[in-house]
Each structure stands twice: as structure tokens, then as C-alpha cells.
Motif scaffolding. Sequence first.
Motif, PDB file in Angstrom:
ATOM      1  N   ASP A   1       0.797  -1.101  -0.310  1.00  0.00           N
ATOM      2  CA  ASP A   1      -0.141  -0.161  -0.349  1.00  0.00           C
ATOM      3  C   ASP A   1       0.725   1.445   0.223  1.00  0.00           C
ATOM      4  O   ASP A   1       2.022   1.037   0.911  1.00  0.00           O
ATOM      5  CB  ASP A   1      -0.740   0.117   1.146  1.00  0.00           C
ATOM      6  CG  ASP A   1      -1.962  -1.023   1.154  1.00  0.00           C
ATOM      7  OD1 ASP A   1      -2.279  -1.083  -0.097  1.00  0.00           O
ATOM      8  OD2 ASP A   1      -2.935  -0.706   2.023  1.00  0.00           O
TER       9      ASP A   1
ATOM     10  N   GLY B   1       0.511  -9.040   6.816  1.00  0.00           N
ATOM     11  CA  GLY B   1      -0.283  -8.051   6.521  1.00  0.00           C
ATOM     12  C   GLY B   1      -0.777  -6.451   7.705  1.00  0.00           C
ATOM     13  O   GLY B   1      -2.312  -5.938   7.200  1.00  0.00           O
TER      14      GLY B   1
ATOM     15  N   ASP C   1       4.715  -6.712   7.438  1.00  0.00           N
ATOM     16  CA  ASP C   1       4.069  -5.962   5.675  1.00  0.00           C
ATOM     17  C   ASP C   1       4.832  -5.915   4.840  1.00  0.00           C
ATOM     18  O   ASP C   1       6.214  -5.155   4.762  1.00  0.00           O
ATOM     19  CB  ASP C   1       3.384  -5.114   6.175  1.00  0.00           C
ATOM     20  CG  ASP C   1       2.300  -4.386   5.320  1.00  0.00           C
ATOM     21  OD1 ASP C   1       1.400  -5.549   5.567  1.00  0.00           O
ATOM     22  OD2 ASP C   1       2.825  -4.035   4.103  1.00  0.00           O
ATOM     23  N   ILE C   2       4.571  -6.142   3.324  1.00  0.00           N
ATOM     24  CA  ILE C   2       5.488  -5.581   2.389  1.00  0.00           C
ATOM     25  C   ILE C   2       5.752  -4.237   2.077  1.00  0.00           C
ATOM     26  O   ILE C   2       6.730  -3.445   1.681  1.00  0.00           O
ATOM     27  CB  ILE C   2       5.617  -6.092   1.272  1.00  0.00           C
ATOM     28  CG1 ILE C   2       6.575  -7.058  -0.161  1.00  0.00           C
ATOM     29  CG2 ILE C   2       4.138  -5.176   0.555  1.00  0.00           C
ATOM     30  CD1 ILE C   2       5.431  -7.589  -0.437  1.00  0.00           C
TER      31      ILE C   2
ATOM     32  N   PRO D   1      -3.064 -10.090   1.726  1.00  0.00           N
ATOM     33  CA  PRO D   1      -3.124 -11.628   1.096  1.00  0.00           C
ATOM     34  C   PRO D   1      -1.895 -12.102   2.011  1.00  0.00           C
ATOM     35  O   PRO D   1      -1.286 -12.050   2.336  1.00  0.00           O
ATOM     36  CB  PRO D   1      -2.305 -11.503  -0.215  1.00  0.00           C
ATOM     37  CG  PRO D   1      -1.500  -9.276  -0.142  1.00  0.00           C
ATOM     38  CD  PRO D   1      -2.416  -9.258   1.789  1.00  0.00           C
TER      39      PRO D   1
ATOM     40  N   SER E   1       7.276 -10.303   2.894  1.00  0.00           N
ATOM     41  CA  SER E   1       6.268 -10.453   1.721  1.00  0.00           C
ATOM     42  C   SER E   1       5.836 -11.579   2.316  1.00  0.00           C
ATOM     43  O   SER E   1       6.047 -12.663   2.780  1.00  0.00           O
ATOM     44  CB  SER E   1       7.047 -10.532   0.764  1.00  0.00           C
ATOM     45  OG  SER E   1       5.524 -11.499  -0.074  1.00  0.00           O
ATOM     46  N   SER E   2       4.649 -11.802   3.067  1.00  0.00           N
ATOM     47  CA  SER E   2       3.883 -12.662   3.268  1.00  0.00           C
ATOM     48  C   SER E   2       3.352 -13.954   2.615  1.00  0.00           C
ATOM     49  O   SER E   2       3.588 -15.159   2.508  1.00  0.00           O
ATOM     50  CB  SER E   2       1.982 -12.324   3.515  1.00  0.00           C
ATOM     51  OG  SER E   2       1.781 -12.226   2.340  1.00  0.00           O
TER      52      SER E   2
ATOM     53  N   VAL F   1      -5.979  -9.847   8.743  1.00  0.00           N
ATOM     54  CA  VAL F   1      -7.964  -9.011   8.857  1.00  0.00           C
ATOM     55  C   VAL F   1      -7.040  -8.014   7.117  1.00  0.00           C
ATOM     56  O   VAL F   1      -6.038  -7.572   7.489  1.00  0.00           O
ATOM     57  CB  VAL F   1      -7.253  -8.651   9.351  1.00  0.00           C
ATOM     58  CG1 VAL F   1      -8.319  -6.604   9.180  1.00  0.00           C
ATOM     59  CG2 VAL F   1      -7.305  -7.899  10.934  1.00  0.00           C
ATOM     60  N   TYR F   2      -8.166  -8.940   5.875  1.00  0.00           N
ATOM     61  CA  TYR F   2      -8.154  -8.262   4.694  1.00  0.00           C
ATOM     62  C   TYR F   2      -6.283  -7.752   3.732  1.00  0.00           C
ATOM     63  O   TYR F   2      -6.441  -7.073   4.030  1.00  0.00           O
ATOM     64  CB  TYR F   2      -8.471  -6.960   4.792  1.00  0.00           C
ATOM     65  CG  TYR F   2      -9.923  -6.235   5.252  1.00  0.00           C
ATOM     66  CD1 TYR F   2     -10.670  -6.380   4.125  1.00  0.00           C
ATOM     67  CD2 TYR F   2     -10.343  -6.939   6.344  1.00  0.00           C
ATOM     68  CE1 TYR F   2     -12.204  -6.001   4.188  1.00  0.00           C
ATOM     69  CE2 TYR F   2     -12.046  -6.803   6.787  1.00  0.00           C
ATOM     70  CZ  TYR F   2     -12.631  -6.090   5.701  1.00  0.00           C
ATOM     71  OH  TYR F   2     -13.717  -5.758   5.486  1.00  0.00           O
TER      72      TYR F   2
ATOM     73  N   TYR G   1      -4.602  -2.763  14.142  1.00  0.00           N
ATOM     74  CA  TYR G   1      -4.951  -4.164  15.057  1.00  0.00           C
ATOM     75  C   TYR G   1      -3.804  -4.563  16.737  1.00  0.00           C
ATOM     76  O   TYR G   1      -4.242  -5.297  17.103  1.00  0.00           O
ATOM     77  CB  TYR G   1      -5.367  -5.212  14.293  1.00  0.00           C
ATOM     78  CG  TYR G   1      -6.161  -4.729  13.045  1.00  0.00           C
ATOM     79  CD1 TYR G   1      -8.065  -5.347  14.237  1.00  0.00           C
ATOM     80  CD2 TYR G   1      -6.141  -4.592  11.977  1.00  0.00           C
ATOM     81  CE1 TYR G   1      -8.504  -4.390  13.462  1.00  0.00           C
ATOM     82  CE2 TYR G   1      -7.074  -4.305  11.897  1.00  0.00           C
ATOM     83  CZ  TYR G   1      -8.340  -3.163  11.935  1.00  0.00           C
ATOM     84  OH  TYR G   1      -9.776  -3.324  11.450  1.00  0.00           O
TER      85      TYR G   1
ATOM     86  N   ARG H   1      -5.956   4.817   6.401  1.00  0.00           N
ATOM     87  CA  ARG H   1      -6.419   3.877   6.628  1.00  0.00           C
ATOM     88  C   ARG H   1      -5.945   4.083   8.419  1.00  0.00           C
ATOM     89  O   ARG H   1      -7.378   3.902   9.319  1.00  0.00           O
ATOM     90  CB  ARG H   1      -5.518   2.644   6.717  1.00  0.00           C
ATOM     91  CG  ARG H   1      -5.840   1.277   7.295  1.00  0.00           C
ATOM     92  CD  ARG H   1      -5.474   0.114   6.904  1.00  0.00           C
ATOM     93  NE  ARG H   1      -6.332  -0.275   5.200  1.00  0.00           N
ATOM     94  CZ  ARG H   1      -5.643  -0.469   4.559  1.00  0.00           C
ATOM     95  NH1 ARG H   1      -4.107  -0.325   4.932  1.00  0.00           N
ATOM     96  NH2 ARG H   1      -6.043  -0.691   3.622  1.00  0.00           N
TER      97      ARG H   1
HETATM   98  C1  LIG Z   1      -6.269  -4.311   2.877  1.00  0.00           C
HETATM   99  S1  LIG Z   1      -4.611  -3.582   3.765  1.00  0.00           S
HETATM  100  C2  LIG Z   1      -4.776  -4.264   5.463  1.00  0.00           C
HETATM  101  C3  LIG Z   1      -4.005  -4.209   6.512  1.00  0.00           C
HETATM  102  C4  LIG Z   1      -4.298  -3.923   7.610  1.00  0.00           C
HETATM  103  N1  LIG Z   1      -4.418  -5.589   7.953  1.00  0.00           N
HETATM  104  C5  LIG Z   1      -5.711  -3.641   8.015  1.00  0.00           C
HETATM  105  O1  LIG Z   1      -6.599  -3.720   7.965  1.00  0.00           O
HETATM  106  O2  LIG Z   1      -5.570  -2.379   8.456  1.00  0.00           O
HETATM  107  C6  LIG Z   1      -3.851  -4.967   2.735  1.00  0.00           C
HETATM  108  C7  LIG Z   1      -1.765  -5.049   3.791  1.00  0.00           C
HETATM  109  O3  LIG Z   1      -0.989  -6.201   2.940  1.00  0.00           O
HETATM  110  C8  LIG Z   1      -0.089  -5.550   2.887  1.00  0.00           C
HETATM  111  N2  LIG Z   1       0.149  -6.366   1.402  1.00  0.00           N
HETATM  112  C9  LIG Z   1      -0.577  -6.736   0.339  1.00  0.00           C
HETATM  113  N3  LIG Z   1       0.880  -7.538  -0.085  1.00  0.00           N
HETATM  114  C10 LIG Z   1       1.655  -8.367   0.776  1.00  0.00           C
HETATM  115  C11 LIG Z   1       2.333  -9.196   0.647  1.00  0.00           C
HETATM  116  N4  LIG Z   1       2.616  -9.780  -0.789  1.00  0.00           N
HETATM  117  N5  LIG Z   1       3.072  -9.246   1.862  1.00  0.00           N
HETATM  118  C12 LIG Z   1       3.178  -8.459   2.988  1.00  0.00           C
HETATM  119  N6  LIG Z   1       2.123  -7.365   3.210  1.00  0.00           N
HETATM  120  C13 LIG Z   1       1.604  -7.448   1.867  1.00  0.00           C
HETATM  121  C14 LIG Z   1      -0.821  -3.834   1.678  1.00  0.00           C
HETATM  122  O4  LIG Z   1       0.833  -3.624   2.176  1.00  0.00           O
HETATM  123  C15 LIG Z   1      -1.344  -4.034   3.607  1.00  0.00           C
HETATM  124  O5  LIG Z   1      -1.003  -3.110   4.123  1.00  0.00           O
END
Ligand SMILES: C[S@@+](CC[C@H](N)C(=O)[O-])C[C@H]1O[C@@H](n2cnc3c(N)ncnc32)[C@H](O)[C@@H]1O
Length: 275
Positions: free
Chosen positions: A52, A96, A123-124, A165, A145-146, A162-163, A102, A60
Motif C-alpha cells: 500500500d 499484512g 507487511d511488504i 494476502p 512478503s507474506s 485482516v484483509y 490491530y 487507513r
Molecule cells: C487492505 S490492507 C490491510 C491492512 C490491515 N490488516 C488493516 O486491515 O488495516 C492490506 C495490507 O497488505 C499489505 N500487503 C500487500 N501485499 C503483501 C504481501 N505480499 N506481503 C505482505 N503484505 C502485503 C499491504 O501493504 C497492506 O498494508
Amino acid sequence: MPYICPICQTSLVKHMPSQGYYCKNNHHFDLAKEGYLNLLPAQHKKSKEPGDSRAMMRARRHFLEAGFYQPMAKTVVSMINKYKVENKTMRMLDIGCGEGYYCRQIEALYSGGNESLDLHGIDIAKNAILAAAKKQPNAHFIVASSQRMPYANNFFDLVMRVYAPSNDDEVKRITKTNGFLLLVTPGSRHLWQLKEFIYKEVKEHSIDIKLPTMFKQVESQRVRYTIKPDQEQRMALLQMTPFAWRVKSEVSNRILRANKLEIETDFILTLAKKI
Ligand SMILES: C[S@@+](CC[C@H](N)C(=O)[O-])C[C@H]1O[C@@H](n2cnc3c(N)ncnc32)[C@H](O)[C@@H]1O
Ligand SMILES: [Zn+2]
């Protein structure tokens, strides 16, 4: 040790004077002054600034700090509290984790006492991890990365998402046997009134929660309530949602001008156990 080297997968060991981490093959990773570790090597990055953007992260934080998702967060922590083991440190990971909302809620509401909580976030997006680490020095945040998590096998008692990947094999690998996975996913009515501005016809999708193999569901809760964000908060909400990029300015103006807009939230919380 919690971490493995993202390059050669051997254990990372903390180097005391520098606080950095080293593997036996001499790959090393410095601790940033804000207290987080960057374990995302340049060769694993698909873009210059993955994850993000700073603007999304700030939106957020603005929206979440106003408390709109706190009833959901409270239910998340009450589920965690229900399954914690007395007098035992709980190692927990938020996948993430974004800017750390949270993780902060967990630290504030965990009933086992902070000494018995070992909280991690991944988080990435570097800007999000930096913001998370600044606000919560007790927790351990990493940029990675996850899809390829630099944690040791069977390390965590509880992994939550939570929301965001994630990768099923990786989740399975880092969770202990009898450990838990907690997923928060959107229910069919989530942000319905916001979607009505954006789509010609909003459809209720059936919700199908896929668990990684070896995980068996132990509990599921649906949390639903309405929120009344003001104009600035509506814009922040729009910016943090996946449909933000497709919203034309004419539509966001209508959302902004709407009188007394009430928006439904709908979350599905699923708790599963690794057997
Ligand atoms: C929709 S946000 C949710 C953030 C938090 N969990 C929340 O609900 O407030 C998705 C998050 O996943 C992270 N993200 C996206 N791809 C990722 C990856 N491959 N590995 C780790 N984090 C990732 C984004 O940077 C972002 O912070
Ligand atoms: Zn290495």
C-alpha cells in the motif's frame, strides 16, 4: 530465534552491540532506528515500493483511529483471549499488519498481561511498517512478503490476517501444531451503501472461507453494525478500499455530499486450529 535469513533460510542471530541480525553465511540486516527490520531483499521486490502507498496507509490510520472498526477489533481480541493459555507467552503474528492498528488493539486489550505477549507484524509496505514500529516499540515489525515469510518453522501460537494476502503453505509452516489461525474477511453486506454509489448493481456474494489444509475451524462470528463517517472520514474510507482506484471524482463528490450517510459494516471472523 524468530527469524530466518531471507536469502539462505538459515537462522538469523542477533548481534548485540549493533542490534542487527546475521546468518551463518554472513548476510546481515540492520535494525532501523524506529526498531523494525527490513527482511525484504531487493531481488525479491517486484516494484520499487511494494504494498500500500503512503497515502493509503495514512487514510487507513485516520479512519481506524476514529474507532469505526473497533467493535470488530474487540471481537478479534476477545477470541484471542478465549484461547490463550494461562501463564504462557503467546507468540502472535499479524500478516499484512499495515500501520499496526490491530497490533495496538491487541496490546491494549489482551487479558494475559503484556509480559506474556510476543507480538509480531509483517507487511511488504515499508512506510506502513515504519509507522507501526514508531507507535508500538514493544512489538516486532518486519518488512517482508507474506508469500515468503522469514520466520522459523512452528514459531507462532496464533497467526492472524485482516484483509491481506497470504500464502497457505507459509501460514502452515510458521504456525505451531495446535496453534491458531484467525481470519477477518468481509461479509456480504460490508460497505453496502458505499458500493451503491460506485456500482450500477450491488450483488450479495456468497462468502466462502478457504482454510489452508491441516486447519480445522473451531469458531466463526459475524460482526455487523452501521457507521456514520463524516466527510473527511468517508474520503479516508474510500481511499483504503480496493475499489478506490475505480471511483471517478463525480462519484466521490456524491459520496462526500450525501446527507447523513449510514454505512453497514459486515465482518466474518474465522478461528481455525492447526491439527
Ligand atoms: C487492505 S490492507 C490491510 C491492512 C490491515 N490488516 C488493516 O486491515 O488495516 C492490506 C495490507 O497488505 C499489505 N500487503 C500487500 N501485499 C503483501 C504481501 N505480499 N506481503 C505482505 N503484505 C502485503 C499491504 O501493504 C497492506 O498494508
Ligand atoms: Zn543468509
